[in-house]
Motif scaffolding. Structure first.
Motif, PDB file in Angstrom:
ATOM      1  N   GLY A  39       0.796  -1.227   0.000  1.00 16.13           N
ATOM      2  CA  GLY A  39       0.000   0.000   0.000  1.00 16.13           C
ATOM      3  C   GLY A  39       0.822   1.267   0.000  1.00 16.13           C
ATOM      4  N   ALA A  40       2.088   1.170   0.340  1.00 20.92           N
ATOM      5  CA  ALA A  40       2.950   2.353   0.313  1.00 20.92           C
ATOM      6  C   ALA A  40       3.007   2.960  -1.087  1.00 20.92           C
ATOM      7  N   ALA A  41       2.828   2.129  -2.093  1.00 22.57           N
ATOM      8  CA  ALA A  41       2.887   2.618  -3.470  1.00 22.57           C
ATOM      9  C   ALA A  41       1.734   3.567  -3.782  1.00 22.57           C
ATOM     10  N   LEU A  42       0.693   3.553  -2.947  1.00 24.47           N
ATOM     11  CA  LEU A  42      -0.469   4.407  -3.192  1.00 24.47           C
ATOM     12  C   LEU A  42      -0.381   5.735  -2.452  1.00 24.47           C
ATOM     13  N   LEU A  43       0.605   5.881  -1.598  1.00 19.31           N
ATOM     14  CA  LEU A  43       0.742   7.127  -0.854  1.00 19.31           C
ATOM     15  C   LEU A  43       1.410   8.194  -1.703  1.00 19.31           C
ATOM     16  N   SER A  44       0.980   9.423  -1.482  1.00 22.05           N
ATOM     17  CA  SER A  44       1.628  10.551  -2.157  1.00 22.05           C
ATOM     18  C   SER A  44       3.050  10.730  -1.618  1.00 22.05           C
ATOM     19  N   ASP A  45       3.855  11.406  -2.419  1.00 30.62           N
ATOM     20  CA  ASP A  45       5.213  11.705  -1.951  1.00 30.62           C
ATOM     21  C   ASP A  45       5.172  12.533  -0.675  1.00 30.62           C
TER      22      ASP A  45
END
Ligand code: SF4
Length: 73
Positions: A39-45
């Motif tokens: 799910g980290a891939a879905l977080l904004s920078d």
């Protein structure tokens, strides 16, 4: 997300801050050290930067597209 995130478990002090704030991105392993979830891939920078900045162990490592570690402090 353009930043890549990983955890340096040697630095993680098991505070639980990242797990509490971003449960889709971070979880504890069996040793109560943080690990990165898909799910980290879905977080904004911005959210990744915030998580890294708030980590008391400075264990959340962000790397940009050029492979350079990002300074979040
Ligand atoms: S915020 Fe940092 S020290 Fe706390 S659990 Fe997450 S990675 Fe470990």
């Amino acid at each position: 997300m353009t930043l890549q995130v990983r955890i340096d478990q040697e630095l993680c002090i098991s505070s639980g801050k990242c797990v509490a704030d971003e449960p889709a991105a971070f979880a504890f392993d069996d040793d109560e050290l943080s690990l990165v979830l898909p799910g980290a891939a879905l977080l904004s920078d911005d959210r990744l930067r915030r998580a890294a900045r708030m980590c008391p162990g400075q264990a959340i490592i962000l790397v940009d597209e050029a492979g350079q570690q990002v300074d979040v402090q």
